[in-house]
Design a protein around this motif. Structure first.
Motif, mmCIF file in Angstrom:
data_model
loop_
_atom_site.group_PDB
_atom_site.id
_atom_site.type_symbol
_atom_site.label_atom_id
_atom_site.label_comp_id
_atom_site.label_asym_id
_atom_site.label_seq_id
_atom_site.Cartn_x
_atom_site.Cartn_y
_atom_site.Cartn_z
ATOM 1 N N ALA A 315 0.621 -1.212 -0.005
ATOM 2 C CA ALA A 315 0.014 0.004 -0.030
ATOM 3 C C ALA A 315 0.817 1.209 0.094
ATOM 4 O O ALA A 315 0.533 2.183 -0.659
ATOM 5 N N HIS A 316 1.862 1.258 0.792
ATOM 6 C CA HIS A 316 2.746 2.599 0.770
ATOM 7 C C HIS A 316 3.381 2.728 -0.480
ATOM 8 O O HIS A 316 3.645 3.706 -0.645
ATOM 9 N N THR A 317 3.680 1.511 -1.297
ATOM 10 C CA THR A 317 4.429 1.769 -2.557
ATOM 11 C C THR A 317 3.383 2.384 -3.287
ATOM 12 O O THR A 317 3.789 3.284 -4.202
ATOM 13 N N ALA A 318 1.983 2.061 -3.187
ATOM 14 C CA ALA A 318 1.185 2.784 -3.989
ATOM 15 C C ALA A 318 1.047 4.114 -3.847
ATOM 16 O O ALA A 318 0.595 5.000 -4.956
ATOM 17 N N TYR A 319 0.840 4.528 -2.576
ATOM 18 C CA TYR A 319 0.963 5.811 -2.234
ATOM 19 C C TYR A 319 2.060 6.918 -3.031
ATOM 20 O O TYR A 319 1.820 7.864 -3.458
ATOM 21 N N ARG A 320 3.224 6.419 -2.687
ATOM 22 C CA ARG A 320 4.338 6.985 -3.618
ATOM 23 C C ARG A 320 4.191 7.148 -5.004
ATOM 24 O O ARG A 320 4.345 7.985 -5.652
ATOM 25 N N GLU A 321 3.669 5.903 -5.682
ATOM 26 C CA GLU A 321 3.447 5.789 -7.046
ATOM 27 C C GLU A 321 2.509 6.991 -7.515
ATOM 28 O O GLU A 321 2.400 7.488 -8.481
ATOM 29 N N ALA A 322 1.324 7.186 -6.801
ATOM 30 C CA ALA A 322 0.331 8.172 -6.955
ATOM 31 C C ALA A 322 0.740 9.379 -7.194
ATOM 32 O O ALA A 322 0.552 10.092 -7.813
ATOM 33 N N GLU A 323 1.643 9.726 -6.050
ATOM 34 C CA GLU A 323 2.180 11.094 -6.102
ATOM 35 C C GLU A 323 3.110 11.362 -7.180
ATOM 36 O O GLU A 323 2.966 12.142 -8.055
ATOM 37 N N VAL A 324 3.829 10.092 -7.670
ATOM 38 C CA VAL A 324 4.718 10.289 -8.782
ATOM 39 C C VAL A 324 3.907 10.731 -10.187
ATOM 40 O O VAL A 324 4.195 11.418 -11.148
ATOM 41 N N ALA A 325 2.859 9.863 -10.297
ATOM 42 C CA ALA A 325 1.940 9.891 -11.493
ATOM 43 C C ALA A 325 1.466 11.290 -11.597
ATOM 44 O O ALA A 325 1.230 11.933 -12.712
ATOM 45 N N VAL A 326 0.897 11.747 -10.399
ATOM 46 C CA VAL A 326 0.198 12.942 -10.468
ATOM 47 C C VAL A 326 1.083 14.094 -10.715
ATOM 48 O O VAL A 326 0.780 15.080 -11.548
ATOM 49 N N ASN A 327 2.093 14.031 -10.252
ATOM 50 C CA ASN A 327 3.319 15.146 -10.245
ATOM 51 C C ASN A 327 3.580 15.174 -11.940
ATOM 52 O O ASN A 327 3.669 16.309 -12.244
ATOM 53 N N ASN A 328 3.842 14.229 -12.380
ATOM 54 C CA ASN A 328 4.154 14.189 -13.960
ATOM 55 C C ASN A 328 2.752 14.679 -14.703
ATOM 56 O O ASN A 328 3.182 15.198 -15.802
ATOM 57 N N ILE A 329 1.723 14.351 -14.387
ATOM 58 C CA ILE A 329 0.399 14.932 -15.133
ATOM 59 C C ILE A 329 0.508 16.413 -14.854
ATOM 60 O O ILE A 329 0.208 17.235 -15.732
ATOM 61 N N LEU A 330 0.861 16.990 -13.798
ATOM 62 C CA LEU A 330 0.850 18.243 -13.398
ATOM 63 C C LEU A 330 2.172 19.069 -14.052
ATOM 64 O O LEU A 330 2.260 20.284 -13.896
ATOM 65 N N GLY A 331 3.028 18.309 -14.756
ATOM 66 C CA GLY A 331 4.025 18.706 -15.386
ATOM 67 C C GLY A 331 5.369 18.859 -14.432
ATOM 68 O O GLY A 331 6.219 19.606 -14.940
ATOM 69 N N ASN A 332 5.341 18.425 -13.308
ATOM 70 C CA ASN A 332 6.553 18.370 -12.374
ATOM 71 C C ASN A 332 7.334 16.985 -12.442
ATOM 72 O O ASN A 332 6.613 16.088 -12.172
#
Length: 453
Positions: A315-332
């Motif tokens: 689960a904690h891996t998924a949390y971080r993967e979520a942040e990585v995906a969203v950051n890239n969607i936001l252009g970061n």
């Protein structure tokens, strides 16, 4: 309406991705076919830890005489334990729903299926309606693996065999429990039911328990669990199940064992079927969606996070993967690193690990040294554990003198390991760790003690 982001699946990765995206101002929808929180919150991490805590209290009450506390007529009420577990889960689910609402995320109950792609974006169908999005995150999670062993399907249909989902709803303690699989889930449930009165047998194909947990620590854990009355049948292969009898092969001979319940816990597989991956020609490899270091699939603007990408099913891996995906969607620009993902087995005693073990370091050709120390060097551990035999191991890269791995078996291991994870993630040098002040007396001091040992 065209959404900036649609997330299919509201497990740990899915709901956090939706929360982060909504909070950043993206028009976001999250689709969940069952329960907000996914397997972790409803059928795994949280409910199992809730009942494990009850069993720990029960164990303390029964064995309190070691510490000068004597309790008589200690009663364990499984129905009350399950009732409390359900209340905890309900509260946490409500909390997630409130956070999603606060971040203006639209939550839809139903099965999300990819339909295709148009000039406006990706088409997602749910409840007979189609929705369009510029970005898509697939977070459909995983399910318990049901192997094609003769009789397993029939025993499952009769509720003799259960998975992690059903066992957490048992309101009676089985007199005899057979656990097929000595991994994390199997060990936690074996520990729980042995503590509260079941005669537990664990059947495992490998010559060790705990998967690829440090072998020495796995051996210590096995000894502790055997003291609880658990029988381990290692290097044993289940050949068939006939109602409540499990047949297995050990040392070339077939034998069997009777059970009141059988827990099937041999792993999980990603939920990639019937969600429309083929509509976008999304690449699948080894039964999971293939992603790059940004969690992006082979299709631009489509990401896969959590168990669905099969990389690190935690689960904690998924949390971080979520942040990585969203950051890239936001252009970061952001990337996912897996070298410092902590893992925990919430048995009593707990086992926690991060980074390299002796085996993985050797396999990678890393030159390293080991600092190993008894947990009894910690004053607090000694004060709280009568006859404890835990250890802590710190792996140090010989060339650069940096921390590359930490493994612990003992109380509070799950709460300590995040700090060790920071050491591994930041490639902390031994000389820098030696200058860190740890609070005293705490079990966490064992890491510093190991360095100076």
């Amino acid at each position: 309406m065209v959404y900036d982001l649609i997330v299919i699946g509201a497990g740990p990765g899915g709901y956090l991705a939706a929360e982060r995206a909504g909070g950043a101002g993206l028009k976001t929808m999250v689709i969940e076919k069952k329960n907000i929180g996914g397997v972790c919150l409803n059928e795994g991490c949280v409910p199992s830890k809730t009942i494990l805590n009850s069993s720990k209290i029960y164990e303390y009450a029964k064995n309190g005489n070691k510490y000068g506390v004597t309790c008589e007529n200690v009663i364990y009420d499984q129905k009350k334990v399950i009732k409390r577990k359900n209340i905890v889960v309900k509260k946490l689910v409500s909390g997630i729903q409130a956070v999603l609402a606060k971040n203006k995320v639209e939550v839809v109950s139903g099965k999300g299926v990819i339909v295709g792609k148009t000039s406006e974006g990706f088409e997602i169908s749910v409840n007979g309606e189609q929705h369009t999005c510029k970005n898509l995150i697939i977070a459909t999670g995983s399910e318990a693996l049901i192997p094609p062993i003769p009789g397993v399907k029939e025993a499952f249909e009769k509720s003799i065999i259960v998975t992690n989902r059903e066992i957490l709803d048992l309101t009676t303690i089985p007199e005899r429990l057979t656990v097929i699989g000595g991994g994390v889930i199997g060990l936690e449930m074996a520990s729980y039911f042995a503590t509260v009165g079941s005669k537990v047998t664990v059947i495992e194909m490998m010559d060790r328990i705990g998967g690829y947990t440090d072998r020495e620590i796995g051996t210590i854990l096995k000894g502790n669990l055997e003291k609880k009355g658990i029988t381990f049948l290692l290097e044993s292969k289940v050949t068939k199940v006939m109602d409540s009898r499990v047949y297995y092969e050990i040392e070339g001979k077939e034998t069997s064992i009777d059970s009141d319940k059988i827990l099937l816990s041999i792993g999980r597989r990603a939920n990639i079927s019937n969600i429309g991956l083929e509509k976008l020609s999304i690449a699948v490899e080894k039964g999971a969606i293939k992603v790059d270091e940004t969690c992006k699939t082979n299709i631009p603007s489509v990401y896969a996070i959590g168990d669905i990408n099969g990389t690190s099913m935690l689960a904690h891996t998924a949390y971080r993967e979520a942040e990585v995906a969203v950051n890239n969607i936001l252009g970061n620009r952001d990337i996912m690193r897996y070298s410092a993902i902590p893992s925990v087995i919430y048995t009593n005693p707990e086992v926690a690990s991060v980074g390299e073990t002796e085996e993985t370091a050797k396999n990678k050709g890393i030159s390293f040294e080991i600092k190993k120390i008894s947990m009894n060097y910690s004053g607090r551990y000694m004060a709280e554990n009568e006859g404890g035999d835990g250890i802590a191991k710190v792996l140090i890269d010989k060339k650069y003198k940096k921390i590359i791995g930490v493994q612990i078996i003992g109380s509070y291991a799950s709460e300590i390991i995040y700090g060790a994870g920071i050491m591994v993630e930041t490639e902390m040098l031994v000389k820098d760790l030696q200058e860190i002040v740890f609070p005293h007396p705490t079990v966490s001091e064992i890491i510093r003690e190991a360095i100076f040992s």
